[in-house]
Design an enzyme around this catalytic site. Structure first.
Site, PDB file in Angstrom:
ATOM      1  N   CYS A 109     -24.565  49.021  41.661  1.00 18.25           N
ATOM      2  CA  CYS A 109     -23.297  48.388  42.012  1.00 18.25           C
ATOM      3  C   CYS A 109     -22.976  48.677  43.480  1.00 18.25           C
ATOM      4  O   CYS A 109     -23.080  49.832  43.922  1.00 18.25           O
ATOM      5  CB  CYS A 109     -22.180  48.927  41.113  1.00 18.25           C
ATOM      6  SG  CYS A 109     -20.530  48.344  41.595  1.00 18.25           S
ATOM      7  N   HIS A 137     -24.209  62.549  34.288  1.00 19.76           N
ATOM      8  CA  HIS A 137     -24.033  61.091  34.355  1.00 19.76           C
ATOM      9  C   HIS A 137     -24.964  60.548  35.437  1.00 19.76           C
ATOM     10  O   HIS A 137     -25.098  61.125  36.514  1.00 19.76           O
ATOM     11  CB  HIS A 137     -22.578  60.758  34.685  1.00 19.76           C
ATOM     12  CG  HIS A 137     -22.235  59.307  34.523  1.00 19.76           C
ATOM     13  ND1 HIS A 137     -22.572  58.369  35.470  1.00 19.76           N
ATOM     14  CD2 HIS A 137     -21.609  58.636  33.523  1.00 19.76           C
ATOM     15  CE1 HIS A 137     -22.151  57.173  35.067  1.00 19.76           C
ATOM     16  NE2 HIS A 137     -21.566  57.314  33.885  1.00 19.76           N
ATOM     17  N   GLU A 139     -24.726  58.171  37.530  1.00 20.25           N
ATOM     18  CA  GLU A 139     -24.115  57.908  38.827  1.00 20.25           C
ATOM     19  C   GLU A 139     -23.963  59.190  39.631  1.00 20.25           C
ATOM     20  O   GLU A 139     -24.224  59.216  40.841  1.00 20.25           O
ATOM     21  CB  GLU A 139     -22.751  57.238  38.650  1.00 20.25           C
ATOM     22  CG  GLU A 139     -22.113  56.861  39.968  1.00 20.25           C
ATOM     23  CD  GLU A 139     -20.711  56.294  39.831  1.00 20.25           C
ATOM     24  OE1 GLU A 139     -19.905  56.506  40.758  1.00 20.25           O
ATOM     25  OE2 GLU A 139     -20.419  55.648  38.809  1.00 20.25           O
ATOM     26  N   SER A 235     -20.359  55.126  27.791  1.00 17.95           N
ATOM     27  CA  SER A 235     -19.649  54.419  28.855  1.00 17.95           C
ATOM     28  C   SER A 235     -18.455  55.247  29.293  1.00 17.95           C
ATOM     29  O   SER A 235     -17.449  55.342  28.588  1.00 17.95           O
ATOM     30  CB  SER A 235     -19.182  53.040  28.366  1.00 17.95           C
ATOM     31  OG  SER A 235     -18.257  52.480  29.263  1.00 17.95           O
TER      32      SER A 235
END
Length: 329
Positions: A109, A137, A139, A235
């Site tokens: 992203c 995580h 990210e 999520s």
């Protein structure tokens, strides 16, 4: 079928309050379309490192079309095509892909890429970077990999109490893009209180979609006995929506992947139901929830709109280049 109501209007009896915006964000849409276009262009299989987005239905649909999801690049045959997920990867992953002669398509992203740029800049200027996020995580792993010797992970506001740095240390903060806005700002407040020299990133790291969905769920939670959040367990932004709904006044809130996980007992004595979904959830799953609720005495969903979203991200340049070449051929 749903109607739209203005903020502050009281719900009618037995209504369902549908958060708007909800579901797919621009980064997720871009990542999913990237895998679909790659399959169309190169043919199956196309490998994807980690889940392209954190939603099991999206992943299963792409797997059915020929995508192969792997945990690490050593599972990808040398010379094959591999897509990097929306959550981003560290420089070491890019280096490994080059060593294995993999054809890479980076679906990170752009808002995550922005955080990576900030991490490199702060590190190059000699800052100790306090990265607010969740250990493990994808990210966070990708961002930390940009400057591993300069980054300290801060997972909760209470973690601030244990932080100590030598006098004169230049400090800055960055955050995972999918966190609770309120909790992140509380962490930043406590960091700034302890370290007055703390410097901010040039812009807020929590993505627009995460913030918009949290604002929307706060609005519906004010009048909801129950808030149902559609989204997968891994999520981060979906899990945060449950927490935000409860903090905003919902009597109960649950996260589900789909209607098979709804417990009908949740509806006992419930007059107003709020419904929303995380940023990686296709809207057909939400429509199934609305149908389920309508069959059980909760028809006539009313959309509560708190923001308009029109952002669109271009597909990765390497994919656009190959699509153009294919069209010319």
């Amino acid at each position: 079928m749903s109607s739209t109501i203005e903020l502050g209007m009281p719900p009618v009896g037995g209504s369902v309050l549908l958060a708007d915006p909800r579901g797919y964000c621009a980064g997720v849409d871009r990542a999913v379309i990237t895998v679909e276009k790659a399959l169309d262009l190169y043919g199956a299989p196309v490998y994807v490192r980690k889940e392209i987005v954190h939603n099991k239905h999206v992943v299963n649909n792409l797997r059915d079309r020929g995508a192969i999801f792997v945990e690490e690049l050593d599972e990808v045959p040398e010379g094959a095509t591999v897509v990097f997920s929306a959550h981003g990867v560290s420089p070491m992953v890019h280096e490994e892909a080059a060593e294995r002669s993999l054809k890479t398509i980076d679906a990170t992203c752009p808002l995550v890429t922005k955080v990576h740029h900030e991490a490199r800049r702060f590190a190059n200027e000699g800052y100790r970077i306090l990265l607010i996020g969740h250990e493990g995580h994808e990210e966070v792993e990708g961002t930390a990999g940009e400057a591993p010797d300069h980054i300290t992970l801060v997972q909760t506001p209470d973690d601030v109490d244990d932080l100590e740095f030598p006098e004169g240390t230049r400090l800055s903060w960055l955050s995972q893009t999918t966190l609770s806005v309120d909790e992140t700002m509380e962490t930043v407040r406590r960091l700034r209180e302890k370290f007055p020299q703390l410097e901010d990133p040039p812009s807020d790291d929590i993505c627009y979609a995460t913030q918009n969905r949290q604002v929307a769920v706060k609005e519906i939670a004010k009048n909801a006995d129950l808030v149902i959040v559609v989204g997968s367990a891994n999520s981060s932004n979906s899990v945060r929506l449950v927490e935000v709904a409860l903090e905003a006044g919902a009597k109960a809130s649950y996260r589900i992947d789909d209607i098979s996980e709804i417990d009908e007992a949740w509806l006992d004595g419930v007059e107003h139901v709020g419904v929303t979904s995380g940023a990686s959830v296709p809207d057909d799953l939400v429509q199934e929830v609305l149908g389920y609720l309508a069959e059980r005495g909760h028809p006539g969903a009313q959309a509560v709109r708190t923001a308009d979203e029109s952002l669109i991200f271009a597909l990765p340049p390497e994919l656009r280049r190959d699509m153009k070449l294919a069209a010319q051929a």
